[in-house]
Design a protein around this motif. Sequence first.
Motif, PDB file in Angstrom:
ATOM      1  N   ASP A 106       0.844  -1.198   0.000  1.00 40.85           N
ATOM      2  CA  ASP A 106       0.000   0.000   0.000  1.00 40.85           C
ATOM      3  C   ASP A 106       0.880   1.249   0.000  1.00 40.85           C
ATOM      4  O   ASP A 106       0.847   2.055   0.930  1.00 40.85           O
ATOM      5  CB  ASP A 106      -0.925  -0.011   1.227  1.00 40.85           C
ATOM      6  CG  ASP A 106      -1.995   1.076   1.139  1.00 40.85           C
ATOM      7  OD1 ASP A 106      -2.257   1.569   0.028  1.00 40.85           O
ATOM      8  OD2 ASP A 106      -2.558   1.433   2.194  1.00 40.85           O
ATOM      9  N   PRO A 107       1.665   1.443  -1.075  1.00 39.32           N
ATOM     10  CA  PRO A 107       2.673   2.518  -1.050  1.00 39.32           C
ATOM     11  C   PRO A 107       2.118   3.920  -0.880  1.00 39.32           C
ATOM     12  O   PRO A 107       2.723   4.712  -0.141  1.00 39.32           O
ATOM     13  CB  PRO A 107       3.386   2.354  -2.405  1.00 39.32           C
ATOM     14  CG  PRO A 107       2.478   1.539  -3.238  1.00 39.32           C
ATOM     15  CD  PRO A 107       1.700   0.670  -2.313  1.00 39.32           C
ATOM     16  N   PRO A 108       0.994   4.294  -1.495  1.00 38.92           N
ATOM     17  CA  PRO A 108       0.557   5.685  -1.337  1.00 38.92           C
ATOM     18  C   PRO A 108       0.244   6.062   0.104  1.00 38.92           C
ATOM     19  O   PRO A 108       0.293   7.232   0.474  1.00 38.92           O
ATOM     20  CB  PRO A 108      -0.714   5.753  -2.205  1.00 38.92           C
ATOM     21  CG  PRO A 108      -0.572   4.635  -3.173  1.00 38.92           C
ATOM     22  CD  PRO A 108       0.111   3.552  -2.396  1.00 38.92           C
ATOM     23  N   ASN A 109      -0.099   5.060   0.923  1.00 44.36           N
ATOM     24  CA  ASN A 109      -0.479   5.337   2.312  1.00 44.36           C
ATOM     25  C   ASN A 109       0.575   4.880   3.312  1.00 44.36           C
ATOM     26  O   ASN A 109       0.282   4.756   4.499  1.00 44.36           O
ATOM     27  CB  ASN A 109      -1.824   4.659   2.612  1.00 44.36           C
ATOM     28  CG  ASN A 109      -2.936   5.200   1.738  1.00 44.36           C
ATOM     29  OD1 ASN A 109      -3.113   6.404   1.623  1.00 44.36           O
ATOM     30  ND2 ASN A 109      -3.674   4.315   1.088  1.00 44.36           N
ATOM     31  N   ASN A 110       1.770   4.617   2.832  1.00 45.44           N
ATOM     32  CA  ASN A 110       2.823   4.148   3.732  1.00 45.44           C
ATOM     33  C   ASN A 110       4.111   4.926   3.463  1.00 45.44           C
ATOM     34  O   ASN A 110       5.160   4.352   3.166  1.00 45.44           O
ATOM     35  CB  ASN A 110       3.047   2.646   3.554  1.00 45.44           C
ATOM     36  CG  ASN A 110       3.664   2.032   4.798  1.00 45.44           C
ATOM     37  OD1 ASN A 110       4.049   2.736   5.735  1.00 45.44           O
ATOM     38  ND2 ASN A 110       3.772   0.717   4.814  1.00 45.44           N
ATOM     39  N   GLU A 111       4.017   6.243   3.570  1.00 49.59           N
ATOM     40  CA  GLU A 111       5.146   7.106   3.235  1.00 49.59           C
ATOM     41  C   GLU A 111       6.408   6.831   4.047  1.00 49.59           C
ATOM     42  O   GLU A 111       7.510   6.910   3.509  1.00 49.59           O
ATOM     43  CB  GLU A 111       4.744   8.577   3.361  1.00 49.59           C
ATOM     44  CG  GLU A 111       3.887   9.067   2.225  1.00 49.59           C
ATOM     45  CD  GLU A 111       3.844  10.590   2.164  1.00 49.59           C
ATOM     46  OE1 GLU A 111       4.732  11.242   2.753  1.00 49.59           O
ATOM     47  OE2 GLU A 111       2.927  11.113   1.522  1.00 49.59           O
TER      48      GLU A 111
END
Length: 265
Positions: A126-131
């Motif tokens: 979940d890259p967009p929400n795991n900065e």
Amino acid sequence: MNIFYEWKNQNFELHRSSLLNFPPHFHLFPELLYLKKGRLCVFLDGEELHLNSGDLLIVFPNRIHSYQTESAAQETDLLFVIFNYASLPSYHRAFDTMHPLSPVLRKAAVHRDIAYAVSALEEEPDPPNNEPVIRALIQLILARAMPLLRLSMNSAGCDSELMKRIMEFLIAHYDQPLSLADLEQRFGISRYRISRMFSGVLKIRFDEYLNILRLYAAQNLLTETDDSVTQIAYQTGFQSQQTFNRAFRKEFGTTPRNYRRQKKE
């Protein structure tokens, strides 16, 4: 540009591709490109570079660059990340005021941690929400790569800065009838100098660059809208559908209608 997947938010963009052909451009953020397999030609600030499997490219902010895949799509796999470096204070000075004399790390110099970080970026669920995780992986790549680069202070190159201003103008006005005479009038310099700048800095003629901008805009409209091919031709600055069809086929190897049909299948 054949994208397998992509994600983006305001601080990061990640793309994986098997075919990366992209016209001259620049952006405000750095870009990391890791060529997992294949061959890629890069034009960066007027210099021609050739990447092979396992090489890493680091494009600093505001550097004019373009891509041309040299290997077949089935033999190519690459990943590139564009990232906001505001949260990476250790690299502010380098990215703000410097550039590498050679932006490529060859496979033999690429630390195993870089390959690990690239794989982890690809596998992040979940890259967009795991900065925090994304930032840490990018920082790991930079920590291993940046010490190996020979950096030089940026100079106030008149032609390159003027070229960026012209490119910004064309990107904003590609849908209008434009000529070298129009640029001469707007920027107050000789059309012959502008023509030489395109050939020298971008390695492409003015009319070719303008056509590429129009074609990539049309490509996007073909997939994102239901506008007719004729409407898209005129919206993107072409004077006739026939001219548009001929240019589109030359650039992408198919007609606009066939391209739209393939994307919707």
